[in-house]
Write a protein that holds these residues in place. Sequence first.
Motif, PDB file in Angstrom:
ATOM      1  N   GLU A 114       0.854  -1.194   0.000  1.00 26.50           N
ATOM      2  CA  GLU A 114       0.000   0.000   0.000  1.00 26.50           C
ATOM      3  C   GLU A 114       0.884   1.236   0.000  1.00 26.50           C
ATOM      4  N   LEU A 115       0.714   2.076  -1.009  1.00 26.53           N
ATOM      5  CA  LEU A 115       1.466   3.332  -1.078  1.00 26.53           C
ATOM      6  C   LEU A 115       0.550   4.490  -0.698  1.00 26.53           C
ATOM      7  N   PHE A 116       0.940   5.224   0.357  1.00 27.11           N
ATOM      8  CA  PHE A 116       0.249   6.448   0.732  1.00 27.11           C
ATOM      9  C   PHE A 116       0.985   7.599   0.065  1.00 27.11           C
ATOM     10  N   THR A 175       4.530  11.264   3.535  1.00 30.48           N
ATOM     11  CA  THR A 175       4.441  10.703   2.195  1.00 30.48           C
ATOM     12  C   THR A 175       5.791  10.880   1.502  1.00 30.48           C
ATOM     13  N   PRO A 176       6.180   9.921   0.648  1.00 30.69           N
ATOM     14  CA  PRO A 176       5.464   8.685   0.348  1.00 30.69           C
ATOM     15  C   PRO A 176       5.811   7.596   1.371  1.00 30.69           C
ATOM     16  N   GLN A 177       4.792   6.940   1.868  1.00 27.51           N
ATOM     17  CA  GLN A 177       4.977   5.837   2.809  1.00 27.51           C
ATOM     18  C   GLN A 177       4.392   4.576   2.189  1.00 27.51           C
ATOM     19  N   MET A 178       5.122   3.469   2.275  1.00 30.40           N
ATOM     20  CA  MET A 178       4.610   2.196   1.788  1.00 30.40           C
ATOM     21  C   MET A 178       4.469   1.232   2.958  1.00 30.40           C
ATOM     22  N   VAL A 179       3.312   0.588   3.033  1.00 31.43           N
ATOM     23  CA  VAL A 179       3.049  -0.400   4.076  1.00 31.43           C
ATOM     24  C   VAL A 179       2.940  -1.762   3.406  1.00 31.43           C
ATOM     25  N   ILE A 180       3.752  -2.708   3.861  1.00 33.45           N
ATOM     26  CA  ILE A 180       3.813  -4.036   3.270  1.00 33.45           C
ATOM     27  C   ILE A 180       3.063  -5.028   4.156  1.00 33.45           C
ATOM     28  N   ASP A 181       2.022  -5.638   3.586  1.00 35.95           N
ATOM     29  CA  ASP A 181       1.190  -6.624   4.285  1.00 35.95           C
ATOM     30  C   ASP A 181       0.697  -6.128   5.636  1.00 35.95           C
ATOM     31  N   SER A 219       2.104  -4.883   8.044  1.00 37.35           N
ATOM     32  CA  SER A 219       2.940  -5.156   9.214  1.00 37.35           C
ATOM     33  C   SER A 219       4.292  -4.471   9.197  1.00 37.35           C
ATOM     34  N   GLN A 220       4.691  -3.872   8.052  1.00 42.54           N
ATOM     35  CA  GLN A 220       5.959  -3.161   7.959  1.00 42.54           C
ATOM     36  C   GLN A 220       5.746  -1.868   7.183  1.00 42.54           C
ATOM     37  N   GLN A 221       6.436  -0.805   7.596  1.00 40.31           N
ATOM     38  CA  GLN A 221       6.347   0.453   6.867  1.00 40.31           C
ATOM     39  C   GLN A 221       7.732   0.892   6.449  1.00 40.31           C
ATOM     40  N   VAL A 222       7.832   1.418   5.220  1.00 41.34           N
ATOM     41  CA  VAL A 222       9.115   1.856   4.677  1.00 41.34           C
ATOM     42  C   VAL A 222       8.893   3.114   3.847  1.00 41.34           C
ATOM     43  N   ASN A 223       9.981   3.793   3.523  1.00 44.55           N
ATOM     44  CA  ASN A 223       9.907   4.917   2.602  1.00 44.55           C
ATOM     45  C   ASN A 223       9.488   4.402   1.228  1.00 44.55           C
ATOM     46  N   GLY A 224       8.447   4.979   0.653  1.00 47.16           N
ATOM     47  CA  GLY A 224       7.892   4.483  -0.597  1.00 47.16           C
ATOM     48  C   GLY A 224       8.767   4.667  -1.806  1.00 47.16           C
ATOM     49  N   SER A 225       9.888   5.376  -1.673  1.00 47.87           N
ATOM     50  CA  SER A 225      10.817   5.575  -2.773  1.00 47.87           C
ATOM     51  C   SER A 225      12.080   4.731  -2.646  1.00 47.87           C
ATOM     52  N   ASN A 226      12.205   3.974  -1.568  1.00 42.07           N
ATOM     53  CA  ASN A 226      13.433   3.240  -1.292  1.00 42.07           C
ATOM     54  C   ASN A 226      13.290   1.785  -1.725  1.00 42.07           C
ATOM     55  N   GLY A 227      13.825   1.474  -2.915  1.00 42.62           N
ATOM     56  CA  GLY A 227      13.680   0.126  -3.454  1.00 42.62           C
ATOM     57  C   GLY A 227      14.297  -0.937  -2.579  1.00 42.62           C
ATOM     58  N   GLY A 228      15.427  -0.632  -1.930  1.00 40.27           N
ATOM     59  CA  GLY A 228      16.067  -1.612  -1.067  1.00 40.27           C
ATOM     60  C   GLY A 228      15.209  -1.968   0.134  1.00 40.27           C
ATOM     61  N   GLN A 229      14.655  -0.956   0.798  1.00 40.52           N
ATOM     62  CA  GLN A 229      13.781  -1.205   1.943  1.00 40.52           C
ATOM     63  C   GLN A 229      12.523  -1.968   1.523  1.00 40.52           C
TER      64      GLN A 229
END
Length: 255
Positions: free
Chosen positions: A36-38, A108-114, A116-126
């Motif tokens: 999910e990308l906010f 923003t941008p924040q990405m939430v994975i399943d 249960s985890q949140q990462v910077n939505g622009s950081n491919g490594g994370q």
Amino acid sequence: MNVRAFSLLAFAGLTFAVFAQSTPSSSDSKPAVVAELFTSEGCSSCPPADALLVQMDGKTYAGAPIIVLSEHVDYWNHDGWRDPFSSEQWTQRQNDYNLRFRLDSVYTPQMVIDGSQQVNGSNGGQIGHAIETAAAQPGKLQITIADASWNNDVLHATVSVSDPSPQAAKGTTLYAVLADDQDTSNVAKGENSGRTLTHVSVVRVLQKVSSLHGPYSGPVEIKLPHGVNRSKMRLIVFAQKGQNGQIFGAAQREV
């Protein structure tokens, strides 16, 4: 070049090949992971994340298909441009996540994975590391969508969920999402003035289907919101635990 390094280079403008791996065999495939990308068209930091989500869409990573959702928040609308896809509902969903993650504020941008985890939505490594972690989680549900069709402005479908484990069933709710397959905006004002932005899987409706207590099979009905054009859309169904937000399974299909 290893996968982790390739994901880090993706943000520099290279093809997002880390998510373009070949589809695994059926014996190796895993349940889908939800990303999910906010985001907001009023935020100058968001276009790289939007572009990354486009690259992730429909790809497989760590043996798991990726289901993406683009949820446009409304708290950037005061800076000269009103994001046409924004909603207070997605801002509230992000706030709910941030309470679980114990963050000081939303961003923003924040990405939430399943869930249960949140990462910077622009950081491919994370993002790659978070998806790899989510793909390895056991106990996910098998969800299928069948017979999806429109009757005027109401989408009808049948959803089935496998028998959940006690851990997955407790406090878990089945949700349905109606999303635009793809949208494009010519931003006229604000931080992204003059830019043409492309988004995928733009969420228009998110509604509760049923609480889960065991295997489930039943209908889903979603009414198209007023003013939303019914072109190519997606139906996405996922099971999410209310206590910690973890997503235990998801499926999607075009409608």
